[in-house]
Design a protein around this motif. Structure first.
Motif, mmCIF file in Angstrom:
data_model
loop_
_atom_site.group_PDB
_atom_site.id
_atom_site.type_symbol
_atom_site.label_atom_id
_atom_site.label_comp_id
_atom_site.label_asym_id
_atom_site.label_seq_id
_atom_site.Cartn_x
_atom_site.Cartn_y
_atom_site.Cartn_z
ATOM 1 N N SER A 47 -33.549 56.628 72.483
ATOM 2 C CA SER A 47 -33.723 57.692 73.467
ATOM 3 C C SER A 47 -32.887 57.383 74.705
ATOM 4 C CB SER A 47 -35.190 57.810 73.874
ATOM 5 O OG SER A 47 -35.316 58.532 75.089
ATOM 6 N N TYR A 48 -32.262 58.401 75.269
ATOM 7 C CA TYR A 48 -31.453 58.165 76.476
ATOM 8 C C TYR A 48 -32.302 57.869 77.710
ATOM 9 C CZ TYR A 48 -32.036 63.320 76.739
ATOM 10 O OH TYR A 48 -32.525 64.596 76.738
ATOM 11 N N ASN A 49 -33.615 57.933 77.572
ATOM 12 C CA ASN A 49 -34.513 57.555 78.676
ATOM 13 C C ASN A 49 -35.125 56.167 78.488
ATOM 14 O OD1 ASN A 49 -34.349 59.888 80.348
ATOM 15 N ND2 ASN A 49 -35.596 61.006 78.857
ATOM 16 N N ASP A 50 -34.810 55.510 77.377
ATOM 17 C CA ASP A 50 -35.359 54.179 77.111
ATOM 18 C C ASP A 50 -34.382 53.121 77.633
ATOM 19 O OD1 ASP A 50 -36.409 51.806 76.122
ATOM 20 O OD2 ASP A 50 -37.005 52.684 74.196
ATOM 21 N N PHE A 51 -34.483 52.810 78.934
ATOM 22 C CA PHE A 51 -33.495 51.964 79.595
ATOM 23 C C PHE A 51 -33.444 50.548 79.006
ATOM 24 C CE2 PHE A 51 -33.972 54.608 83.773
ATOM 25 C CZ PHE A 51 -33.433 55.707 83.124
ATOM 26 N N GLU A 52 -34.594 50.017 78.603
ATOM 27 C CA GLU A 52 -34.611 48.654 78.056
ATOM 28 C C GLU A 52 -33.859 48.587 76.726
ATOM 29 O OE1 GLU A 52 -38.353 46.675 77.913
ATOM 30 O OE2 GLU A 52 -38.779 47.017 80.035
ATOM 31 N N LYS A 53 -34.085 49.583 75.868
ATOM 32 C CA LYS A 53 -33.383 49.620 74.574
ATOM 33 C C LYS A 53 -31.883 49.870 74.781
ATOM 34 C CE LYS A 53 -36.586 49.504 71.078
ATOM 35 N NZ LYS A 53 -37.607 50.550 71.067
ATOM 36 N N ILE A 54 -31.555 50.707 75.754
ATOM 37 C CA ILE A 54 -30.138 50.960 76.068
ATOM 38 C C ILE A 54 -29.483 49.655 76.512
ATOM 39 C CG2 ILE A 54 -28.550 52.120 77.673
ATOM 40 C CD1 ILE A 54 -30.662 54.460 77.688
ATOM 41 N N ALA A 55 -30.167 48.919 77.397
ATOM 42 C CA ALA A 55 -29.642 47.637 77.887
ATOM 43 C C ALA A 55 -29.409 46.663 76.744
ATOM 44 C CB ALA A 55 -30.614 47.043 78.905
ATOM 45 N N GLU A 56 -30.364 46.612 75.838
ATOM 46 C CA GLU A 56 -30.261 45.726 74.675
ATOM 47 C C GLU A 56 -29.034 46.085 73.831
ATOM 48 O OE1 GLU A 56 -32.949 45.166 70.728
ATOM 49 O OE2 GLU A 56 -34.079 45.261 72.614
ATOM 50 N N ALA A 57 -28.824 47.402 73.624
ATOM 51 C CA ALA A 57 -27.676 47.864 72.831
ATOM 52 C C ALA A 57 -26.358 47.547 73.528
ATOM 53 C CB ALA A 57 -27.791 49.375 72.587
ATOM 54 N N VAL A 58 -26.336 47.682 74.853
ATOM 55 C CA VAL A 58 -25.136 47.385 75.631
ATOM 56 C C VAL A 58 -24.746 45.914 75.476
ATOM 57 C CG1 VAL A 58 -24.304 47.105 78.021
ATOM 58 C CG2 VAL A 58 -25.332 49.260 77.302
ATOM 59 N N LEU A 59 -25.729 45.027 75.588
ATOM 60 C CA LEU A 59 -25.463 43.587 75.491
ATOM 61 C C LEU A 59 -25.106 43.185 74.056
ATOM 62 C CD1 LEU A 59 -28.338 42.369 77.845
ATOM 63 C CD2 LEU A 59 -25.887 42.440 78.376
ATOM 64 N N THR A 60 -25.806 43.764 73.083
ATOM 65 C CA THR A 60 -25.566 43.422 71.670
ATOM 66 C C THR A 60 -24.172 43.842 71.211
ATOM 67 O OG1 THR A 60 -27.916 43.659 71.182
ATOM 68 C CG2 THR A 60 -26.414 43.774 69.303
ATOM 69 N N ASN A 61 -23.725 45.027 71.681
ATOM 70 C CA ASN A 61 -22.474 45.603 71.183
ATOM 71 C C ASN A 61 -21.276 45.377 72.115
ATOM 72 O OD1 ASN A 61 -23.359 47.107 68.651
ATOM 73 N ND2 ASN A 61 -24.795 47.935 70.160
ATOM 74 N N GLY A 62 -21.468 44.582 73.157
ATOM 75 C CA GLY A 62 -20.367 44.299 74.072
ATOM 76 C C GLY A 62 -19.825 45.543 74.745
ATOM 77 N N ILE A 63 -20.715 46.455 75.116
ATOM 78 C CA ILE A 63 -20.300 47.720 75.734
ATOM 79 C C ILE A 63 -19.898 47.476 77.191
ATOM 80 C CG2 ILE A 63 -21.188 49.958 76.546
ATOM 81 C CD1 ILE A 63 -22.825 49.889 73.784
ATOM 82 N N GLU A 64 -18.726 48.016 77.548
ATOM 83 C CA GLU A 64 -18.174 47.796 78.888
ATOM 84 C C GLU A 64 -18.295 49.019 79.793
ATOM 85 O OE1 GLU A 64 -14.156 45.578 77.816
ATOM 86 O OE2 GLU A 64 -14.997 46.778 76.176
ATOM 87 N N LEU A 65 -18.493 50.193 79.193
ATOM 88 C CA LEU A 65 -18.569 51.443 79.960
ATOM 89 C C LEU A 65 -19.673 52.323 79.394
ATOM 90 C CD1 LEU A 65 -17.356 53.597 81.974
ATOM 91 C CD2 LEU A 65 -15.868 54.306 80.088
ATOM 92 N N VAL A 66 -20.535 52.830 80.284
ATOM 93 C CA VAL A 66 -21.593 53.775 79.897
ATOM 94 C C VAL A 66 -21.334 55.100 80.605
ATOM 95 C CG1 VAL A 66 -24.073 54.273 79.914
ATOM 96 C CG2 VAL A 66 -23.276 51.918 79.568
ATOM 97 N N ILE A 67 -21.307 56.193 79.834
ATOM 98 C CA ILE A 67 -21.152 57.539 80.394
ATOM 99 C C ILE A 67 -22.452 58.288 80.154
ATOM 100 C CG2 ILE A 67 -19.858 59.700 80.285
ATOM 101 C CD1 ILE A 67 -17.508 57.988 79.135
ATOM 102 N N VAL A 68 -23.088 58.738 81.233
ATOM 103 C CA VAL A 68 -24.403 59.380 81.131
ATOM 104 C C VAL A 68 -24.213 60.892 81.033
ATOM 105 C CG1 VAL A 68 -26.711 59.559 82.116
ATOM 106 C CG2 VAL A 68 -25.315 57.513 82.567
#
Length: 426
Positions: A47-68
């Motif tokens: 969910s785009y409102n689940d900030f903790e899961k989003i953070a986990e995905a960002v760190l796991t996948n080496g994401i450098e840019l988030v567009i909301v």
């Protein structure tokens, strides 16, 4: 660059479509995405409102840019959340913090902001349950029709245009006392009704410099001739012929520059999109509303007209380097027609198989309410797909978009057959 787009609609598919074309794009993720984004990116079931899961995905996948994409995570403070964590501070983001998102999150905040910084808008007053009697008396002193707006986010449904005093009083009571729009209508802005032609102007800013994106006109009502219930949007066109150079110069000097100066004066470091809903009232621009993100389905006609590398623009915005970014716009016309599920915007079916889109060659398909199930594309929302045609003439762009809307098939499908026809008169 590894990029994550938050959202699941046509706007997010359009973002993904343009970013996937960039030579700067390495890995592309969308959370949660739809059947269209799945073809060009990796969908993450978050969910785009689940900030903790989003953070986990960002760190796991080496994401450098988030567009909301949507407004809700912005208003709830997704940028603030990232900035509060040492392990996420380095991640680039396009989208304002919760304070900046108040431009959309609170109609009362935005009206006070406009008054303070001299941005032209309809005169208004705000009332609460405790000041209901004052609100009812205020209505008696106003001209009809009159506009009532829920203060908070109401999924595009929190605006009532009352044609009679009785209707206005009933609506105000329902909104404040009966919580017609939930918490969103705990405050109600009563606003004068402006006549004129509406259009949307989109600004991309890094907080210091800005680019004015192609303008657009959308079609909100479900019925042809702009009749019936309001929707999230049944189609859009860009460019808009009545947005002349003179008018756009007035928008820049009277609206955009004071808005950005006001944000700075308030100590808001605004990074992202500002969608300015405007009324061309007797040749002058008046702001109807601000949104803290791109519009949908306007994005589906705006992005196809941007010729520059869209991911490069996003990176420059996030890095506060927008003044250095290349920015060019096509002179072509773009028209999008939205196909919706039967019954929308009221109760509608989900889970119908969609066919026919494989044969579309002269339009770009943007998925909105769709999902994949056993290699079948199924309906999964009220607005199902947006079909965008482009051409050197508006007539041809309309024809391409309408033909594509005709070719998409599923049970109960509906679309407006008059998208763009009113603009042909100019």
């Amino acid at each position: 660059m590894n990029t994550l787009i938050l959202g699941s609609g046509g706007r997010e598919h359009a973002f993904a479509w343009r970013i996937s074309q960039s030579t700067l794009c390495d890995k592309l993720f969308v959370a949660p995405g739809n059947a269209g984004t799945a073809q060009i990116a990796t969908n993450l079931p978050i969910s785009y409102n689940d900030f903790e899961k989003i953070a986990e995905a960002v760190l796991t996948n080496g994401i450098e840019l988030v567009i909301v994409g949507p407004e809700e995570p912005l208003v709830k403070g997704v940028r603030d959340y990232f900035q509060s964590r040492e392990d996420l501070k380095h991640v680039l983001m396009v989208g304002p913090d919760a304070h900046g998102a108040m431009l959309e999150g609170s109609k009362d905040f935005s009206k006070n902001f406009m008054a303070k910084y001299g941005v032209p808008t309809a005169k208004s007053q705000t009332f609460t349950k405790d000041t209901l009697e004052d609100g009812l008396k205020y209505l008696e002193s106003q001209k009809l029709p009159i506009v009532l707006k829920a203060d908070g986010l109401a999924a595009g449904k929190g605006v009532i245009i009352a044609l009679s005093l009785d209707e206005a009083k009933e609506a105000l009571t329902e909104m404040l006392v009966d919580a017609k729009f939930g918490d969103a209508s705990s405050k109600v802005v009563i606003e004068e009704f402006l006549t004129g032609i509406e259009l949307s102007v989109f600004v991309l800013t890094d907080g210091d410099s800005y680019k004015v994106l192609p303008e657009a006109k959308d079609y909100k009502r479900i019925g042809e001739g702009d009749t019936g219930l309001n929707t999230g949007g049944m189609g859009a066109v860009s460019p808009v012929p009545f947005a002349t150079a003179k008018f756009m110069e007035a928008v820049d000097t009277q609206v955009i520059k004071p808005t950005l100066a006001g944000l700075k004066a308030e100590g808001i470091k605004y990074n992202g999109f500002i969608f300015i809903g405007l009324m061309n009232h007797e040749g002058e621009p008046y702001v109807i509303e601000y949104n803290a993100r791109m519009g949908d389905p306007e994005t589906e006609v705006v992005l196809p007209r941007i010729e520059s590398d869209f991911l490069a623009l996003m990176i420059a915005t996030a890095k506060n380097e927008l003044h250095e970014a290349d920015f060019t716009v096509s002179k072509q016309h773009a028209v999008t027609t939205v196909v919706v599920a039967g019954g929308y915007p009221n109760d509608y079916r989900k889970g119908d198989v969609i066919v026919g889109y494989d044969s579309i060659k002269e339009a770009t398909i943007f998925h909105a309410g769709t999902k994949l199930d056993n290699n079948l594309v199924l309906t999964n929302g009220g607005r199902v797909m947006a079909l965008t045609g482009m051409s050197n003439t508006l007539e041809k762009a309309i024809q391409k978009s309408q033909k594509a809307a005709q070719d998409v098939l599923f049970d109960g499908k509906y679309y407006r057959k008059d998208i763009g026809l009113d603009v042909l008169r100019y």
